[in-house]
Design a protein around this motif. Structure first.
Motif, PDB file in Angstrom:
ATOM      1  N   SER A  40       0.811  -1.093   0.021  1.00  0.00           N
ATOM      2  CA  SER A  40      -0.139   0.019  -0.097  1.00  0.00           C
ATOM      3  C   SER A  40       0.880   1.023  -0.049  1.00  0.00           C
ATOM      4  O   SER A  40       2.044   1.183   0.417  1.00  0.00           O
ATOM      5  CB  SER A  40      -0.638   0.064   1.233  1.00  0.00           C
ATOM      6  OG  SER A  40      -0.151  -0.154   2.318  1.00  0.00           O
ATOM      7  N   ARG A  42       1.998   4.869   1.074  1.00  0.00           N
ATOM      8  CA  ARG A  42       2.166   5.919   2.310  1.00  0.00           C
ATOM      9  C   ARG A  42       2.202   7.263   2.065  1.00  0.00           C
ATOM     10  O   ARG A  42       2.322   8.203   3.003  1.00  0.00           O
ATOM     11  CB  ARG A  42       3.449   5.402   3.124  1.00  0.00           C
ATOM     12  CG  ARG A  42       3.401   3.998   3.917  1.00  0.00           C
ATOM     13  CD  ARG A  42       4.773   3.576   4.710  1.00  0.00           C
ATOM     14  NE  ARG A  42       4.432   2.663   5.555  1.00  0.00           N
ATOM     15  CZ  ARG A  42       5.613   1.857   5.861  1.00  0.00           C
ATOM     16  NH1 ARG A  42       6.723   2.062   5.296  1.00  0.00           N
ATOM     17  NH2 ARG A  42       5.386   0.793   6.583  1.00  0.00           N
ATOM     18  N   GLY A  77      -2.172   5.595   1.490  1.00  0.00           N
ATOM     19  CA  GLY A  77      -3.163   4.668   2.306  1.00  0.00           C
ATOM     20  C   GLY A  77      -4.036   3.685   1.456  1.00  0.00           C
ATOM     21  O   GLY A  77      -4.965   3.173   2.003  1.00  0.00           O
TER      22      GLY A  77
END
Length: 283
Positions: A40, A42, A77
């Motif tokens: 994922s 950040r 995210g």
């Protein structure tokens, strides 16, 4: 351009990291447990290398269930690559896939920012990158810059004609070479002739000879702004590129001079993208 790196490249990356297997996973006895790996963002990221990371995990024995394509822009995210498999397979591919994703996405993200600031002042400008990528990384570097919307300046010496001062020095200087441009065009009619100039005076002389592209190296933006209109009148069919130290902090200034092309290497070098990984058992 490049949809996916060949498996031979992926094998080279894997061999570097795991030449004799994963000692830690072996000694812990967890290799056969079922698990899932999830990558994922950040931070805001332009992805690159997802196809390679997914293929690498697949070659380690995992199964990719979800994957976003290279070139996708994501906010922080967001999960973009998920694979299931035995823990041994997931651990074997984990760091190699992550390193590939972070470095390639770092180049893609940086390139996208450079394009954005340049086109904010000159919507028609094209951002190109040189062959100055770190040795051994050209294929993934080129995939990264194209994923972001840039194009290669040169992929190598074999398919382009770009004449530098280092070439004309062997011909007796710039002036004797300029008389050869017509002959070069006859001998290679399908290939653009690019010539670099390192001063305002040389740029004017080169433009008068009518190359396809005039590349102006390390001329200050203020001087370039005054020079470009003069060159347009002198050689209206010649495309003008600026090179030499162009990066995210000054790309807008160079783009505002009115050149057609920005040539840079800075996109290759900088901080990798920050990508998170979650490895967990699946019951």
């Amino acid at each position: 351009m490049l949809d996916r790196l060949p498996d031979s490249e992926l094998d080279r990356f894997f061999e570097e990291d795991c030449p004799y297997g994963d000692l830690t996973t072996h000694l812990l006895g967890i290799g056969r447990q079922k698990g899932r790996i999830t990558f994922s963002t950040r931070e805001e990221t332009v992805l690159c290398g997802t196809e390679e990371a997914g293929r690498l995990l697949d070659r380690c024995g995992a199964r990719v269930g979800r994957m976003e394509e290279s070139g996708t822009r994501l906010s922080a995210g967001v999960e973009f690559l998920v694979a299931d498999g035995e823990a041994g397979s997931l651990h074997a591919g984990w760091k190699v896939a992550l390193n590939l994703l972070e470095y390639a996405s770092g180049i893609a993200t940086r390139t996208a920012r450079i394009i954005a600031v340049a086109r904010a002042v000159n919507p028609a400008v094209v951002v190109t990158t040189t062959r100055k990528s770190f040795p051994g990384t050209r294929k993934i570097s080129i995939k990264a810059i194209t994923a972001a919307g840039a194009v290669p300046h040169r992929l190598g010496l074999s398919e382009t004609i770009l004449v530098f001062r280092q070439h004309t020095a062997f011909l007796g200087g710039l002036e004797p070479f300029l008389g050869m441009i017509g002959d070069l065009r006859k001998r290679a009619p399908e290939t653009a002739i690019m010539v670099e100039a390192e001063s305002v005076a040389d740029a004017v002389a080169v433009a008068a000879a009518g190359p396809d592209v005039l590349q102006i190296d390390k001329v200050a933006p203020a001087d370039l702004s005054a020079l470009v209109p003069q060159l347009r009148k002198l050689a209206p069919m010649t495309r003008i590129s600026a090179a030499g130290g162009i990066n995210e902090s000054n790309a807008a200034v160079y783009a505002a001079t009115g050149v057609d092309i920005l040539v840079l290497s800075s996109a290759y070098f900088g901080r990798p993208a920050d990508i998170g990984v979650r490895l967990e058992p699946v019951v």
